[in-house]
Design an enzyme around this catalytic site. Sequence first.
Site, PDB file in Angstrom:
ATOM      1  N   PRO A  90     -22.600 -31.328 -60.267  1.00 57.02           N
ATOM      2  CG  PRO A  90     -23.215 -29.074 -60.169  1.00 57.02           C
ATOM      3  CD  PRO A  90     -23.066 -30.298 -59.333  1.00 57.02           C
ATOM      4  CD  GLU A 117     -24.024 -22.444 -51.911  1.00 50.69           C
ATOM      5  OE1 GLU A 117     -23.147 -22.273 -52.779  1.00 50.69           O
ATOM      6  OE2 GLU A 117     -25.188 -22.026 -52.024  1.00 50.69           O
ATOM      7  NE  ARG A 155     -33.830 -44.484 -74.745  1.00 50.91           N
ATOM      8  CZ  ARG A 155     -34.734 -44.547 -75.721  1.00 50.91           C
ATOM      9  NH1 ARG A 155     -35.995 -44.300 -75.467  1.00 50.91           N
ATOM     10  NH2 ARG A 155     -34.374 -44.854 -76.949  1.00 50.91           N
ATOM     11  CG  ASP A 170     -30.350 -45.274 -78.741  1.00 46.87           C
ATOM     12  OD1 ASP A 170     -29.156 -45.225 -79.056  1.00 46.87           O
ATOM     13  OD2 ASP A 170     -30.766 -45.220 -77.571  1.00 46.87           O
TER      14      ASP A 170
HETATM   15 CL1  6GU Z   1     -25.980 -33.820 -61.235  1.00 50.36          CL
HETATM   16  N1  6GU Z   1     -26.562 -31.521 -60.110  1.00 50.36           N
HETATM   17  C1  6GU Z   1     -26.726 -30.193 -60.129  1.00 50.36           C
HETATM   18  N2  6GU Z   1     -27.093 -29.574 -59.021  1.00 50.36           N
HETATM   19  N3  6GU Z   1     -26.519 -29.448 -61.210  1.00 50.36           N
HETATM   20  C2  6GU Z   1     -26.151 -30.098 -62.313  1.00 50.36           C
HETATM   21  C3  6GU Z   1     -25.968 -31.479 -62.359  1.00 50.36           C
HETATM   22  C4  6GU Z   1     -26.189 -32.175 -61.215  1.00 50.36           C
HETATM   23  N4  6GU Z   1     -25.590 -31.819 -63.601  1.00 50.36           N
HETATM   24  C5  6GU Z   1     -25.544 -30.686 -64.271  1.00 50.36           C
HETATM   25  N5  6GU Z   1     -25.880 -29.642 -63.501  1.00 50.36           N
END
Ligand code: 6GU
Length: 245
Positions: A90, A117, A155, A170
């Site tokens: 994330p 984690e 794609r 697209d």
């Molecule tokens: Cl790549 N991994 C995780 N665990 N949560 C996420 C993500 C990735 N992208 C958005 N949320």
Amino acid sequence: MRIDIVTLFPDMFPGPLGSGVVGRALERGTVEVTAHNLRDYAGDRHRQVDDIPYGGGPGMVLKPEPVFKAVRVLRGDDPPAAAPCGQLTPQGRRLDHALSVELAAHPRLILVAGRYEGFDERIRTGLADREVSIGDYILSGGELAAMVLVEVVARHVPGVLGDEDSASDDSFSSGLLEHPQYTRPPEFEGATVPEVLLSGNHELIRKWRHEMALERTRTRRPELLDGVGSQPGPAGKPASKEKSR
Ligand code: 6GU
């Protein structure tokens, strides 16, 4: 294109990637996707891939050794530039159209999906070439994110989309949201299809679609309009979506 995915849950693959446009590409071999169990690269007989965080705190952290081992084995003699490692977290660069085009330029990708984690930081600093997120929310693991990445990258691989559905047509390639679409019947529960679409006048239809795309983008995603030209695309090439199987 070849995509290897390192994961604690290889059974999740191909999952939804086995259906539709990407499913067909996998069957034909245009795109190869292989999931590898991270535990197979753990050094010890307990196949341990995680450990408690230094400094304390909840949960477990993925150890560096199995991830480095897996990526090095999968990469083989290919240089990192030809087989870059993408770490799904994330904290990464948010996936968008431009990044999907960039990633599709590589003949191979090695994706690492984490759990727990997170990853030991030395994976990011010493192994991964990129760190990618699919949006500002937390998934329990990187697997679904890896699937989204594979789908959007595939794609752009030549031969994955049919001729009339090239990815350059697209919606996000034009930088605009898609115009509304209609099919038969011409009237449904009192709601009619815009007259212009029944007119047979392709020039008028093209202009109407471009106007609608602009208007939608203006009202829903104005930030997308920075740097977008205001001219309609080439005649007969409206923004399109692929047909389902
Ligand atoms: Cl790549 N991994 C995780 N665990 N949560 C996420 C993500 C990735 N992208 C958005 N949320």
